[in-house]
Scaffold this motif. Structure first.
Motif, PDB file in Angstrom:
ATOM      1  N   ARG A  29      -3.113 -76.444  47.432  1.00  0.00           N
ATOM      2  CA  ARG A  29      -2.380 -77.540  48.092  1.00  0.00           C
ATOM      3  C   ARG A  29      -1.955 -77.138  49.497  1.00  0.00           C
ATOM      4  N   LEU A  37      -0.714 -82.671  51.253  1.00  0.00           N
ATOM      5  CA  LEU A  37       0.007 -81.653  50.500  1.00  0.00           C
ATOM      6  C   LEU A  37       1.126 -82.304  49.684  1.00  0.00           C
ATOM      7  N   GLU A  40      -0.171 -84.599  46.921  1.00  0.00           N
ATOM      8  CA  GLU A  40      -0.636 -83.843  45.757  1.00  0.00           C
ATOM      9  C   GLU A  40       0.540 -83.273  44.993  1.00  0.00           C
ATOM     10  N   TRP A  41       1.554 -82.755  45.698  1.00  0.00           N
ATOM     11  CA  TRP A  41       2.677 -82.100  45.045  1.00  0.00           C
ATOM     12  C   TRP A  41       3.456 -83.050  44.138  1.00  0.00           C
TER      13      TRP A  41
END
Length: 142
Positions: A29, A37, A40-41
């Motif tokens: 990531r 990022l 996705e997190w």
């Protein structure tokens, strides 16, 4: 003792999942741009929290039951280590989680990246707690 073996298996699953996050998912990531990022997190954290929180509780309760029935201190130590993930997460990691969850993806930037990097370092403690619990349960089972 089946209860202890189940405590060991669930602690190992927790530790393995936590290790995967630190070893594979977090570096992947961090290779993304700031918005991707964070995008996705957020869902990864949400799903991972549900899985790891459940594993920690189940493993801890099974470890306590194994200790209660056997009197073997290593079961108690393992249970306390795996259960320590709860207060650690709620007290230490939660402020970072809350800040990241409150950040809109369109607003992600260098501070977001820094928070995700910090989150990864904090998460490594969870990996260590899970690993130590697994080793304690393993020593009790042998």
């Amino acid at each position: 003792m089946l209860t202890g073996l189940l405590a060991l298996v669930t602690a190992a699953a927790f530790a393995g999942a936590a290790f995967y996050v630190n070893f594979a998912e977090q570096p992947a990531r961090l290779a993304l741009d700031d918005r991707a990022l964070l995008a996705e997190w957020k869902p990864s954290y949400k799903r991972g929290f549900m899985m790891q929180a459940s594993l920690a509780v189940v493993s801890g309760l099974l470890g306590l039951a194994a200790w209660w029935s056997s009197g073997e201190a290593a079961w108690l130590v393992g249970a306390l280590l795996i259960l320590a993930n709860w207060p650690y997460t709620l007290i230490v990691i939660r402020p970072t989680n809350d800040a990241l969850n409150a950040t809109e993806i369109a607003a992600a930037g260098p501070p977001t990246r820094a928070a995700v990097v910090r989150w990864g370092a904090l998460h490594a403690v969870r990996t260590a707690l899970g690993t130590m619990a697994t080793l304690s349960f393993l020593s009790a089972a042998l």
